[in-house]
Design a protein around this motif. Structure first.
Motif, PDB file in Angstrom:
ATOM      1  N   THR A  55     -30.909  -0.574 -10.883  1.00 31.74           N
ATOM      2  CA  THR A  55     -30.894  -0.287 -12.316  1.00 31.74           C
ATOM      3  C   THR A  55     -30.708   1.214 -12.524  1.00 31.74           C
ATOM      4  O   THR A  55     -31.492   2.024 -12.015  1.00 31.74           O
ATOM      5  N   ALA A  56     -29.666   1.591 -13.274  1.00 28.91           N
ATOM      6  CA  ALA A  56     -29.459   3.007 -13.606  1.00 28.91           C
ATOM      7  C   ALA A  56     -30.453   3.415 -14.690  1.00 28.91           C
ATOM      8  O   ALA A  56     -30.691   2.678 -15.639  1.00 28.91           O
ATOM      9  N   THR A  57     -31.034   4.609 -14.527  1.00 28.80           N
ATOM     10  CA  THR A  57     -31.966   5.108 -15.546  1.00 28.80           C
ATOM     11  C   THR A  57     -31.401   6.331 -16.277  1.00 28.80           C
ATOM     12  O   THR A  57     -32.075   6.932 -17.094  1.00 28.80           O
ATOM     13  N   GLU A  58     -30.154   6.695 -15.954  1.00 29.28           N
ATOM     14  CA  GLU A  58     -29.425   7.730 -16.702  1.00 29.28           C
ATOM     15  C   GLU A  58     -27.985   7.275 -16.842  1.00 29.28           C
ATOM     16  O   GLU A  58     -27.469   6.538 -15.988  1.00 29.28           O
ATOM     17  N   ASP A  59     -27.316   7.739 -17.894  1.00 28.46           N
ATOM     18  CA  ASP A  59     -25.864   7.532 -18.004  1.00 28.46           C
ATOM     19  C   ASP A  59     -25.185   8.238 -16.828  1.00 28.46           C
ATOM     20  O   ASP A  59     -25.686   9.236 -16.307  1.00 28.46           O
ATOM     21  N   ASN A  60     -24.012   7.725 -16.463  1.00 30.29           N
ATOM     22  CA  ASN A  60     -23.182   8.357 -15.420  1.00 30.29           C
ATOM     23  C   ASN A  60     -23.949   8.543 -14.107  1.00 30.29           C
ATOM     24  O   ASN A  60     -23.944   9.618 -13.510  1.00 30.29           O
ATOM     25  N   THR A  61     -24.604   7.488 -13.684  1.00 27.76           N
ATOM     26  CA  THR A  61     -25.296   7.490 -12.386  1.00 27.76           C
ATOM     27  C   THR A  61     -24.320   7.011 -11.306  1.00 27.76           C
ATOM     28  O   THR A  61     -23.620   6.012 -11.487  1.00 27.76           O
ATOM     29  N   GLU A  62     -24.276   7.747 -10.193  1.00 32.25           N
ATOM     30  CA  GLU A  62     -23.392   7.370  -9.082  1.00 32.25           C
ATOM     31  C   GLU A  62     -24.141   7.487  -7.762  1.00 32.25           C
ATOM     32  O   GLU A  62     -24.915   8.419  -7.557  1.00 32.25           O
ATOM     33  N   PHE A  63     -23.881   6.541  -6.868  1.00 34.28           N
ATOM     34  CA  PHE A  63     -24.465   6.595  -5.527  1.00 34.28           C
ATOM     35  C   PHE A  63     -23.609   5.775  -4.577  1.00 34.28           C
ATOM     36  O   PHE A  63     -22.749   4.990  -5.017  1.00 34.28           O
ATOM     37  N   ILE A  64     -23.820   6.001  -3.290  1.00 36.20           N
ATOM     38  CA  ILE A  64     -23.212   5.103  -2.307  1.00 36.20           C
ATOM     39  C   ILE A  64     -24.297   4.166  -1.790  1.00 36.20           C
ATOM     40  O   ILE A  64     -25.468   4.543  -1.670  1.00 36.20           O
ATOM     41  N   LEU A  65     -23.889   2.939  -1.511  1.00 36.43           N
ATOM     42  CA  LEU A  65     -24.743   1.935  -0.882  1.00 36.43           C
ATOM     43  C   LEU A  65     -24.031   1.515   0.392  1.00 36.43           C
ATOM     44  O   LEU A  65     -22.873   1.072   0.341  1.00 36.43           O
ATOM     45  N   VAL A  66     -24.700   1.703   1.526  1.00 36.95           N
ATOM     46  CA  VAL A  66     -24.077   1.433   2.828  1.00 36.95           C
ATOM     47  C   VAL A  66     -24.990   0.502   3.618  1.00 36.95           C
ATOM     48  O   VAL A  66     -26.218   0.668   3.616  1.00 36.95           O
ATOM     49  N   ALA A  67     -24.398  -0.475   4.292  1.00 35.49           N
ATOM     50  CA  ALA A  67     -25.168  -1.408   5.117  1.00 35.49           C
ATOM     51  C   ALA A  67     -24.429  -1.645   6.424  1.00 35.49           C
ATOM     52  O   ALA A  67     -23.195  -1.670   6.458  1.00 35.49           O
ATOM     53  N   GLY A  68     -25.186  -1.799   7.515  1.00 34.15           N
ATOM     54  CA  GLY A  68     -24.552  -2.010   8.812  1.00 34.15           C
ATOM     55  C   GLY A  68     -25.405  -2.898   9.710  1.00 34.15           C
ATOM     56  O   GLY A  68     -26.628  -2.932   9.584  1.00 34.15           O
ATOM     57  N   VAL A 104     -14.854  -9.218  -4.335  1.00 36.41           N
ATOM     58  CA  VAL A 104     -13.785  -8.262  -3.994  1.00 36.41           C
ATOM     59  C   VAL A 104     -14.001  -7.767  -2.564  1.00 36.41           C
ATOM     60  O   VAL A 104     -15.111  -7.371  -2.202  1.00 36.41           O
ATOM     61  N   GLU A 105     -12.935  -7.788  -1.754  1.00 38.99           N
ATOM     62  CA  GLU A 105     -13.063  -7.403  -0.342  1.00 38.99           C
ATOM     63  C   GLU A 105     -12.113  -6.255  -0.011  1.00 38.99           C
ATOM     64  O   GLU A 105     -10.966  -6.233  -0.455  1.00 38.99           O
ATOM     65  N   SER A 106     -12.617  -5.302   0.792  1.00 39.48           N
ATOM     66  CA  SER A 106     -11.800  -4.164   1.229  1.00 39.48           C
ATOM     67  C   SER A 106     -10.903  -4.571   2.391  1.00 39.48           C
ATOM     68  O   SER A 106     -11.288  -5.402   3.219  1.00 39.48           O
ATOM     69  N   PRO A 107      -9.704  -3.962   2.509  1.00 36.67           N
ATOM     70  CA  PRO A 107      -8.850  -4.214   3.678  1.00 36.67           C
ATOM     71  C   PRO A 107      -9.319  -3.499   4.944  1.00 36.67           C
ATOM     72  O   PRO A 107      -8.802  -3.770   6.033  1.00 36.67           O
ATOM     73  N   VAL A 108     -10.294  -2.571   4.832  1.00 38.04           N
ATOM     74  CA  VAL A 108     -10.774  -1.842   6.017  1.00 38.04           C
ATOM     75  C   VAL A 108     -11.519  -2.807   6.946  1.00 38.04           C
ATOM     76  O   VAL A 108     -12.341  -3.607   6.501  1.00 38.04           O
ATOM     77  N   ARG A 109     -11.230  -2.719   8.250  1.00 36.89           N
ATOM     78  CA  ARG A 109     -11.864  -3.588   9.242  1.00 36.89           C
ATOM     79  C   ARG A 109     -12.539  -2.730  10.319  1.00 36.89           C
ATOM     80  O   ARG A 109     -11.937  -2.413  11.330  1.00 36.89           O
ATOM     81  N   PRO A 110     -13.800  -2.356  10.097  1.00 36.56           N
ATOM     82  CA  PRO A 110     -14.474  -1.530  11.108  1.00 36.56           C
ATOM     83  C   PRO A 110     -14.854  -2.343  12.348  1.00 36.56           C
ATOM     84  O   PRO A 110     -15.054  -3.561  12.252  1.00 36.56           O
ATOM     85  N   LEU A 111     -14.949  -1.677  13.501  1.00 30.78           N
ATOM     86  CA  LEU A 111     -15.512  -2.303  14.703  1.00 30.78           C
ATOM     87  C   LEU A 111     -17.032  -2.327  14.536  1.00 30.78           C
ATOM     88  O   LEU A 111     -17.654  -1.285  14.334  1.00 30.78           O
ATOM     89  N   GLY A 112     -17.647  -3.491  14.642  1.00 31.59           N
ATOM     90  CA  GLY A 112     -19.063  -3.597  14.284  1.00 31.59           C
ATOM     91  C   GLY A 112     -19.146  -3.760  12.778  1.00 31.59           C
ATOM     92  O   GLY A 112     -18.246  -3.349  12.044  1.00 31.59           O
ATOM     93  N   GLY A 113     -20.207  -4.394  12.286  1.00 33.33           N
ATOM     94  CA  GLY A 113     -20.293  -4.664  10.852  1.00 33.33           C
ATOM     95  C   GLY A 113     -20.708  -3.437  10.070  1.00 33.33           C
ATOM     96  O   GLY A 113     -21.655  -2.752  10.439  1.00 33.33           O
ATOM     97  N   CYS A 114     -20.008  -3.133   8.970  1.00 32.55           N
ATOM     98  CA  CYS A 114     -20.397  -2.010   8.102  1.00 32.55           C
ATOM     99  C   CYS A 114     -19.798  -2.204   6.719  1.00 32.55           C
ATOM    100  O   CYS A 114     -18.583  -2.352   6.589  1.00 32.55           O
ATOM    101  N   TRP A 115     -20.664  -2.235   5.707  1.00 26.03           N
ATOM    102  CA  TRP A 115     -20.229  -2.280   4.312  1.00 26.03           C
ATOM    103  C   TRP A 115     -20.515  -0.930   3.665  1.00 26.03           C
ATOM    104  O   TRP A 115     -21.555  -0.328   3.922  1.00 26.03           O
ATOM    105  N   TYR A 116     -19.586  -0.479   2.807  1.00 31.34           N
ATOM    106  CA  TYR A 116     -19.690   0.855   2.199  1.00 31.34           C
ATOM    107  C   TYR A 116     -19.182   0.748   0.768  1.00 31.34           C
ATOM    108  O   TYR A 116     -18.018   0.429   0.532  1.00 31.34           O
TER     109      TYR A 116
END
Length: 301
Positions: A240-253, A167-179
Motif C-alpha cells: 500500500t502506497a502512503t504517498e503519491d508518486n511512490t516507487e520501489f523495486i520488488l525482487v524475488a529469487g 504479464v511476463e518478461s522475455p528475460v530468462r535468467p539462469l536460476g529463478g529471479c523476478w524483478y
C-alpha cells in the motif's frame, strides 16, 4: 484458488551513500555489513555517476549482474566484443559465467540527467558458474508493464523479469529471479503481488513511502531495503502506497543451497575455486584469455 497470504518485513536496512569504482557514489544495501547474506542476492547498489567517474575495466566470474537505468544513460563494453548503451528505463542482464572483463561508463551530455540506476548481483547456481558469458538487454520500450488495477488504476508494474498480473518478461535468467519496478501514482492504493513460495524477496524504496503486509507501524521510506518473510504458506505480498508518486523495486529469487565464497568480483563456492579463478585470471585462461591484452575504448578516464 488458494487464499492470498501476505509476507511481512523481517529486516530493514537503510542504505548510506559511499564511494565506489572511480568516483561514483553508491547506496549499498545487500552486500553491506548490515545485510551480508541474502541468497541468491549478493549485492544491490543504487548508483549515481557524476562527470569523470565510472567503472573502468574490471573482471567478473560466477554471478549475473543486472543493471537497470533510472535516469540518464550508461555505456558498456566487454572482452567478448559486446558493446552498447543502456538508456533510461532499460536493463542489461549480464551472466558473467566463467569469465569476462567489462567497463561501465556514464554518458554525460548537456541538458541530460546524470546517470542514476541500480545494479544487482545475483549468485549463479554452481552448475552454471562456468558457462559461457551471455547478455540479455531490453530498452525501456521492450520491458512490458502490468496494470493490476486497470490502465487508469494508478499502479504500473514494469516487469523486468518474471511475471506479474498475467504479464511476463522475455528475460530468462539462469536460476529463478523476478524483478519488478512498481510505481504508485496515488497514495492509499493497494495491490497484492504473487511471489513463488519459499523464495527470498526484498523491496528497495526509490521514492515515497509504502506499507507492507499487515503492518500497523509507520510506513517505510526512501533508500530502505526491506527483507520479506518466506514461510511456505505465504503466496505473495500486500503493498500500500502512503504517498503519491511512490516507487520501489520488488525482487524475488530462488534461494541456493550452496556456500558463497567471494573475492571481489569473483563469486564461487569454496576457497579452491577462488584460487583457481585467480590463477586463470593471472595466466589468461578459462574465460580470461583476453585479461591482459584487451582494453576497452570507453574505460580510459
Amino acid at each position: 484458488m488458494a487464499a492470498s497470504v501476505t509476507r511481512n518485513v523481517v529486516k530493514k536496512v537503510l542504505s548510506i551513500e559511499q564511494s565506489e569504482g572511480a568516483g561514483a557514489i553508491v547506496r549499498r544495501s545487500i552486500g553491506s555489513m548490515n545485510l551480508k547474506n541474502l541468497t541468491p542476492f549478493l549485492m544491490l547498489d543504487h548508483f549515481h555517476v557524476s562527470k569523470g567517474a565510472g567503472f573502468p575495466d574490471h573482471p567478473h566470474r560466477g554471478q549475473a549482474t543486472v543493471t537497470y537505468m533510472l535516469e540518464g544513460a550508461s555505456r558498456h563494453e566487454d572482452s567478448a566484443g559486446h558493446k552498447g548503451t543502456i538508456e533510461t528505463g532499460g536493463v542489461q542482464w549480464m551472466c558473467a559465467g566463467k569469465g569476462i572483463i567489462h567497463a561501465e561508463m556514464p554518458v554525460h551530455e548537456a541538458g541530460k540527467p546524470e546517470p542514476r540506476g541500480l545494479q544487482l548481483w545475483v549468485d549463479l547456481p554452481k552448475e552454471y558458474k562456468m558457462v559461457e558469458p551471455s547478455y540479455q538487454e531490453l530498452g525501456a520500450e521492450q520491458i512490458p508493464s502490468a496494470y493490476p488495477l486497470g490502465p487508469d488504476g494508478g499502479v504500473q508494474i514494469k516487469v523486468i523479469s518474471g511475471k506479474s498480473h498475467g504479464v511476463e518478461s522475455p528475460v530468462r535468467p539462469l536460476g529463478g529471479c523476478w524483478y519488478f519496478h512498481v510505481i504508485f501514482n496515488k497514495k492509499d492504493t493497494s495491490i497484492f503481488q504473487d511471489i513463488p513460495s519459499g523464495w527470498t524477496s526484498f523491496i528497495y524504496i526509490l521514492k515515497g513511502s509504502v506499507k507492507v503486509g499487515q503492518e500497523q507501524s509507520l510506513p517505510h521510506e526512501a533508500f530502505n531495503t526491506l527483507v520479506l518473510s518466506s514461510s511456505g504458506n505465504e503466496t505473495g505480498v500486500s503493498l500500500t502506497a502512503t504517498e503519491d508518486n511512490t516507487e520501489f523495486i520488488l525482487v524475488a529469487g530462488e534461494p541456493l543451497d550452496q556456500t558463497v565464497f567471494q573475492y571481489g568480483p569473483f563469486v564461487m563456492t569454496n576457497r579452491e575455486e577462488i584460487i583457481k579463478t585467480l590463477q586463470d585470471y593471472q595466466t589468461g585462461k578459462n574465460g580470461f584469455e583476453k585479461a591482459h591484452v584487451w582494453k576497452s575504448e570507453i574505460g580510459g578516464l
